[in-house]
Design a protein around this motif. Structure first.
Motif, PDB file in Angstrom:
ATOM      1  N   GLY A 167      -0.886   4.007   9.094  1.00  0.00           N
ATOM      2  CA  GLY A 167      -0.269   3.005   8.236  1.00  0.00           C
ATOM      3  C   GLY A 167      -1.274   1.956   7.796  1.00  0.00           C
ATOM      4  O   GLY A 167      -2.119   1.531   8.587  1.00  0.00           O
ATOM      5  N   TYR A 168      -1.214   1.572   6.522  1.00  0.00           N
ATOM      6  CA  TYR A 168      -2.025   0.457   6.013  1.00  0.00           C
ATOM      7  C   TYR A 168      -1.038  -0.621   5.583  1.00  0.00           C
ATOM      8  O   TYR A 168      -0.321  -0.479   4.590  1.00  0.00           O
ATOM      9  CB  TYR A 168      -2.892   0.907   4.839  1.00  0.00           C
ATOM     10  N   VAL A 169      -0.982  -1.698   6.366  1.00  0.00           N
ATOM     11  CA  VAL A 169       0.079  -2.697   6.226  1.00  0.00           C
ATOM     12  C   VAL A 169      -0.519  -4.049   5.893  1.00  0.00           C
ATOM     13  O   VAL A 169      -1.287  -4.618   6.690  1.00  0.00           O
ATOM     14  CB  VAL A 169       0.895  -2.798   7.539  1.00  0.00           C
ATOM     15  N   PRO A 170      -0.205  -4.628   4.732  1.00  0.00           N
ATOM     16  CA  PRO A 170      -0.741  -5.953   4.375  1.00  0.00           C
ATOM     17  C   PRO A 170      -0.220  -7.028   5.334  1.00  0.00           C
ATOM     18  O   PRO A 170       0.821  -6.858   5.974  1.00  0.00           O
ATOM     19  CB  PRO A 170      -0.242  -6.178   2.949  1.00  0.00           C
ATOM     20  N   ASP A 171      -0.954  -8.142   5.415  1.00  0.00           N
ATOM     21  CA  ASP A 171      -0.660  -9.174   6.417  1.00  0.00           C
ATOM     22  C   ASP A 171       0.735  -9.762   6.289  1.00  0.00           C
ATOM     23  O   ASP A 171       1.348 -10.151   7.290  1.00  0.00           O
ATOM     24  CB  ASP A 171      -1.700 -10.302   6.313  1.00  0.00           C
ATOM     25  N   ASP A 172       1.262  -9.871   5.067  1.00  0.00           N
ATOM     26  CA  ASP A 172       2.573 -10.507   4.887  1.00  0.00           C
ATOM     27  C   ASP A 172       3.728  -9.514   4.948  1.00  0.00           C
ATOM     28  O   ASP A 172       4.871  -9.848   4.645  1.00  0.00           O
ATOM     29  CB  ASP A 172       2.610 -11.264   3.557  1.00  0.00           C
ATOM     30  N   HIS A 173       3.449  -8.288   5.367  1.00  0.00           N
ATOM     31  CA  HIS A 173       4.478  -7.240   5.415  1.00  0.00           C
ATOM     32  C   HIS A 173       5.283  -7.350   6.704  1.00  0.00           C
ATOM     33  O   HIS A 173       4.775  -7.786   7.744  1.00  0.00           O
ATOM     34  CB  HIS A 173       3.815  -5.861   5.312  1.00  0.00           C
ATOM     35  N   THR A 228      -6.890   3.260  -4.887  1.00  0.00           N
ATOM     36  CA  THR A 228      -6.014   2.375  -5.656  1.00  0.00           C
ATOM     37  C   THR A 228      -4.808   1.944  -4.829  1.00  0.00           C
ATOM     38  O   THR A 228      -4.367   0.798  -4.915  1.00  0.00           O
ATOM     39  CB  THR A 228      -5.537   3.077  -6.946  1.00  0.00           C
ATOM     40  N   LEU A 229      -4.285   2.854  -4.009  1.00  0.00           N
ATOM     41  CA  LEU A 229      -3.161   2.500  -3.137  1.00  0.00           C
ATOM     42  C   LEU A 229      -3.545   1.347  -2.211  1.00  0.00           C
ATOM     43  O   LEU A 229      -2.755   0.422  -1.981  1.00  0.00           O
ATOM     44  CB  LEU A 229      -2.729   3.709  -2.299  1.00  0.00           C
ATOM     45  N   ILE A 230      -4.765   1.399  -1.662  1.00  0.00           N
ATOM     46  CA  ILE A 230      -5.233   0.332  -0.777  1.00  0.00           C
ATOM     47  C   ILE A 230      -5.305  -0.986  -1.525  1.00  0.00           C
ATOM     48  O   ILE A 230      -4.870  -2.033  -1.026  1.00  0.00           O
ATOM     49  CB  ILE A 230      -6.609   0.708  -0.178  1.00  0.00           C
ATOM     50  N   LYS A 231      -5.837  -0.963  -2.744  1.00  0.00           N
ATOM     51  CA  LYS A 231      -5.951  -2.187  -3.539  1.00  0.00           C
ATOM     52  C   LYS A 231      -4.577  -2.761  -3.875  1.00  0.00           C
ATOM     53  O   LYS A 231      -4.365  -3.972  -3.815  1.00  0.00           O
ATOM     54  CB  LYS A 231      -6.731  -1.903  -4.823  1.00  0.00           C
ATOM     55  N   LEU A 232      -3.626  -1.885  -4.226  1.00  0.00           N
ATOM     56  CA  LEU A 232      -2.272  -2.340  -4.531  1.00  0.00           C
ATOM     57  C   LEU A 232      -1.614  -2.942  -3.300  1.00  0.00           C
ATOM     58  O   LEU A 232      -0.911  -3.953  -3.381  1.00  0.00           O
ATOM     59  CB  LEU A 232      -1.439  -1.176  -5.068  1.00  0.00           C
ATOM     60  N   GLY A 238       3.255  -3.582  -1.232  1.00  0.00           N
ATOM     61  CA  GLY A 238       3.866  -2.638  -0.309  1.00  0.00           C
ATOM     62  C   GLY A 238       2.840  -2.086   0.660  1.00  0.00           C
ATOM     63  O   GLY A 238       1.644  -2.326   0.523  1.00  0.00           O
ATOM     64  N   MET A 239       3.308  -1.336   1.651  1.00  0.00           N
ATOM     65  CA  MET A 239       2.415  -0.654   2.582  1.00  0.00           C
ATOM     66  C   MET A 239       2.122   0.743   2.050  1.00  0.00           C
ATOM     67  O   MET A 239       2.728   1.193   1.073  1.00  0.00           O
ATOM     68  CB  MET A 239       3.043  -0.555   3.966  1.00  0.00           C
TER      69      MET A 239
END
Length: 312
Positions: A167-173, A228-232, A238-239
């Protein structure tokens, strides 16, 4: 009847055009046409309906093409037998690799393979699984590296490794507070996906569908590349889920956003596939051995849950 004539037949059947087929076979168009005419005269039938645009196979022509594929493959096997007897590992080898595997795996093994087998002329092309299957069956690829199992009758699969999903989860997720993920934590409506045509996308959908019944909702965003998914995701949209090898070279900040699954983690099976005719097996064996030995040092995961890439 000659094998060369049968190769011409296969080229015309594929390109549906005498001129394009001649270019593919590296002969002039009159030479190719003459040989096809001689073959049709000898058999006393028409293989091609020249009145159609593009050219079409006749009913008997379709049967001849199927048999011609077998004969040409078997004739190629004779050279394989001689090469194996001599212990020769070389010549042209056409390899297809799917887009979600190419950028991470290729740099890991290519230099080692070239150094170890300098007489092999590798021709590598990135393409989708569907295109790979077509080209293997048509004889335009010797082998490919794809996510499996595919369960296709004419194609053999040899597992190279198992690559976990991460999983790649942004900090505010909402999931960023978790140390480990489980499949039940996933929400398909919140996962950034690769666009249609990528087998890794199908694997993610299959993973999420195992916990969610009914039709698939509309996704927020879809992209053609994992980068691109990582950048988005970094933009808070989203994750996403990444194949494990895509996480190795991420910087420290990105590494902090990774969330691994509790064991057994969901994973994709990555295999070397080739036609059941098993041509150029000495190169296939060498390729499998080199990749397997290198990948063992990068992926230690064995206790995994394999997620099929077959669309459901």
């Amino acid at each position: 009847m000659t094998i060369t004539q049968l190769r011409y037949v296969l080229a015309i059947a594929e390109y549906k055009n005498f001129t394009n087929a001649a270019e593919k076979c590296h002969v002039t168009q009159p030479t190719l046409s003459t040989q096809i005419q001689k073959l049709e005269d000898e058999l006393d039938i028409l293989i091609f309906d020249r009145s159609k645009k593009p050219i079409e196979l006749t009913d008997v022509g379709r049967k001849i093409v199927q048999q011609a594929k077998n004969i040409v493959n078997e004739s190629d096997r004779i050279k394989d037998i001689v090469d194996q007897q001599k212990g020769f590992i070389g010549g042209e080898f056409k390899l297809g690799i799917i887009p979600t595997i190419m950028p991470t795996l290729l740099p890991m093994f290519l230099k080692t393979f070239i150094k170890k087998f300098p007489k092999v002329i590798l021709k590598i092309e990135e393409m989708t699984t569907d295109d790979i299957i077509t080209k293997i069956n048509d004889g335009h690829l010797d082998a490919a590296i794809v996510a499996t199992p595919l369960k296709i009758e004419n194609i053999k699969e040899r597992v190279l490794y198992y690559e976990p999903f991460v999983g790649y989860v942004p900090d505010d997720h909402a999931l960023s507070s978790l140390k480990k993920l489980t499949v039940s934590d996933l929400n398909l409506d919140d996962i950034l996906l690769l666009e249609d045509g990528h087998c890794f996308r199908d694997g993610v959908l299959n993973l999420c569908n195992s916990i969610k019944d009914g039709t698939i909702d509309k996704f927020q965003l879809e992209s053609g590349s994992i980068e691109t998914l990582i950048k988005l995701s970094n933009e808070g949209l989203g994750m996403t889920l990444l194949p494990y090898l895509h996480t190795i070279d991420l910087n420290e900040n990105m590494q902090s956003k990774l969330r691994y699954f509790s064991p057994p983690p969901p994973a994709r099976e990555v295999s070397l596939i080739y036609h059941k005719s098993e041509l150029k097996m000495q190169i296939i064996e060498s390729l499998h051995k080199v990749i397997s030995s290198i990948i063992r040092g990068a992926i230690a995961f064995q206790n995994v849950q394999i997620i099929s890439p077959l669309p459901k």
